[in-house]
Scaffold this active site. Structure first.
Site, short mmCIF file in Angstrom:
data_model
loop_
_atom_site.label_atom_id
_atom_site.label_comp_id
_atom_site.label_asym_id
_atom_site.label_seq_id
_atom_site.Cartn_x
_atom_site.Cartn_y
_atom_site.Cartn_z
N ASN A 194 49.55 42.78 38.88
CA ASN A 194 50.26 41.47 39.10
C ASN A 194 49.43 40.34 38.42
O ASN A 194 48.35 39.91 38.99
CB ASN A 194 50.45 41.22 40.41
CG ASN A 194 51.04 39.70 40.65
OD1 ASN A 194 51.40 39.14 39.77
ND2 ASN A 194 51.01 39.33 41.93
N TRP A 195 49.63 39.85 37.27
CA TRP A 195 48.73 39.05 36.50
C TRP A 195 48.83 37.56 37.11
O TRP A 195 48.05 36.88 36.78
CB TRP A 195 49.06 39.08 35.07
CG TRP A 195 48.63 40.36 34.32
CD1 TRP A 195 47.85 41.30 34.68
CD2 TRP A 195 49.26 40.56 32.83
NE1 TRP A 195 47.89 42.39 33.92
CE2 TRP A 195 48.41 42.06 32.60
CE3 TRP A 195 49.88 40.40 32.14
CZ2 TRP A 195 48.71 42.69 31.59
CZ3 TRP A 195 49.86 40.94 30.76
CH2 TRP A 195 49.39 42.10 30.55
N LYS A 196 49.82 37.56 37.76
CA LYS A 196 49.92 36.11 38.37
C LYS A 196 50.18 35.07 37.39
O LYS A 196 50.61 35.27 36.43
CB LYS A 196 48.74 35.91 39.42
CG LYS A 196 48.64 36.80 40.40
CD LYS A 196 47.96 36.54 41.70
CE LYS A 196 47.77 37.70 42.61
NZ LYS A 196 47.01 37.20 43.77
N GLU A 233 51.83 34.95 48.45
CA GLU A 233 51.71 33.42 47.63
C GLU A 233 53.05 32.95 47.59
O GLU A 233 52.89 31.68 48.04
CB GLU A 233 51.08 33.71 46.61
CG GLU A 233 49.64 34.00 46.55
CD GLU A 233 48.99 34.64 45.57
OE1 GLU A 233 49.47 34.97 44.38
OE2 GLU A 233 47.79 35.27 45.71
N GLY A 245 42.96 38.41 47.26
CA GLY A 245 41.92 37.26 46.16
C GLY A 245 40.93 36.72 46.91
O GLY A 245 40.17 36.13 46.47
N SER A 270 42.23 42.81 47.00
CA SER A 270 40.86 43.22 46.55
C SER A 270 40.47 44.42 46.22
O SER A 270 39.39 44.69 46.50
CB SER A 270 40.01 42.12 47.67
OG SER A 270 40.10 41.11 47.76
N GLY A 282 45.76 42.45 41.98
CA GLY A 282 45.62 41.01 41.49
C GLY A 282 44.66 40.98 40.47
O GLY A 282 44.94 41.31 39.24
N GLY A 283 43.45 40.45 40.86
CA GLY A 283 42.31 40.04 39.99
C GLY A 283 42.01 41.21 39.14
O GLY A 283 41.64 41.00 37.90
N GLU A 290 50.07 44.53 51.95
CA GLU A 290 49.02 43.34 51.43
C GLU A 290 48.69 42.46 52.54
O GLU A 290 49.19 41.55 52.84
CB GLU A 290 49.68 42.31 50.40
CG GLU A 290 50.10 43.39 49.06
CD GLU A 290 49.84 42.65 47.88
OE1 GLU A 290 49.09 43.24 46.95
OE2 GLU A 290 50.31 41.64 47.95
N HIS A 318 55.85 38.41 47.53
CA HIS A 318 54.34 38.12 47.42
C HIS A 318 54.02 37.16 48.72
O HIS A 318 54.79 35.95 48.73
CB HIS A 318 53.99 37.96 46.16
CG HIS A 318 52.68 38.20 46.15
ND1 HIS A 318 51.46 37.24 46.65
CD2 HIS A 318 51.62 38.92 45.58
CE1 HIS A 318 50.31 37.58 46.22
NE2 HIS A 318 50.55 38.71 45.67
C1 PEP Z 1 47.91 40.41 44.96
O1 PEP Z 1 47.89 39.14 44.82
O2 PEP Z 1 48.97 41.19 45.32
C2 PEP Z 1 46.56 41.08 45.01
C3 PEP Z 1 46.55 42.41 45.40
O3 PEP Z 1 45.45 40.36 44.73
P1 PEP Z 1 43.89 40.69 44.71
O4 PEP Z 1 43.83 42.26 44.15
O5 PEP Z 1 43.36 39.71 43.75
O6 PEP Z 1 43.34 40.73 45.97
#
Ligand code: PEP
Length: 249
Positions: free
Chosen positions: A7-9, A95, A168, A207, A228-229, A162, A93
């Site tokens: 997920n590139w957000k 967020e 994040g 993460s 994510g990241g 999640e 999600h």
């Molecule tokens: C996410 O936002 O779904 C996620 C898993 O982010 P990150 O890997 O950066 O924690």
């Protein structure tokens, strides 16, 4: 079936999306049967990503409207996502739930919009730190899943556990937390969909990195990961896929 989904957000230009996609395609290992890999760029980069994306990489979106068309300024519908080349879409999600007021009811309607148009939903659920500290993790996971699926018939679905406190933050859940959370979700899937629920892949997200991913496939009982990241770095993304590819479920 197992999935690694990036997920590139809200990151990057179209040129960056093309470059990252090409680099990821070069770095990906051969995928064993049943392992899928997808990227979810921002809406503005779906077209650019689709231009350069080739199998085995698949294309997804980060959100969808619950309506198919009409006066819904700023929204993008499931038929539009299909037209853009998407096969899957993230829904619920944290967020969006926390920062943009997305309710369980909205999540349920979005799932139905995706199913109406043959897209695979990636349903995200997870508890906040406060809920975890109150000992409410299981209750929250069960409530979010049941609210999303209430009244539905079995259909194609991915579920991502999640924990909000792990997203994040660079502090992933322990594999044991993943196993517990995914166990609760698998039980809830069984309660609503019976034997069909057992076929729903359940991923961990929060993460995940190339350095910490391996225990999630084994002790963590995850059928893959939502990244994510780490998904913004093609080499890290590919290393996580390589780690999953080495595990035979
Ligand atoms: C996410 O936002 O779904 C996620 C898993 O982010 P990150 O890997 O950066 O924690």
């Amino acid at each position: 079936m197992r999935w690694i989904i990036g997920n590139w957000k809200m990151n990057g230009t179209r040129a960056e999306a093309r470059q990252r996609t090409r680099e990821l395609l070069r770095a990906l290992p051969p995928l064993p049967e049943g392992l899928h890999v997808a990227v979810c760029p921002p809406y503005t980069s779906l077209g650019a990503t689709a231009e350069v994306l080739t199998p085995p990489l698949e294309l997804g979106a980060q959100d969808v409207s619950w309506q198919d068309s009409g006066a819904f300024t700023g929204e993008v519908s499931a038929p539009m996502l299909r037209d853009a080349g998407c096969g899957l879409c993230v829904v619920g999600h944290s967020e969006r739930r926390q920062l943009l007021g997305e309710s369980d009811g909205m999540v349920a309607q979005k799932l139905r919009a995706l199913w109406r148009h043959g897209l695979l939903p990636v349903l995200c659920v997870g508890e906040t730190l406060a809920e975890r500290e109150q000992g409410r993790t299981e209750e929250v996971l069960r409530m979010q899943l049941l609210a999303a699926l209430e009244g539905s018939s079995p259909a194609d679905l991915l579920v991502a556990y999640e924990p909000v406190w792990a997203i994040g933050t660079g502090r992933p859940a322990h594999a044991a937390d993943s196993a517990r959370g995914l166990g609760v979700l698998r039980q809830a899937l069984d309660a609503v969909w019976g034997a069909d629920g057992a076929g729903v892949p359940c991923l961990y997200g929060g993460s995940v990195s190339a350095a910490n991913c391996a225990p999630f496939w084994t002790e963590g009982r995850a059928d893959g990961a939502l990244l994510g990241g780490a998904s913004l770095d093609a080499q890290a993304f590919a290393a996580i896929v390589r780690s999953a590819a080495e595990v035979r479920p």
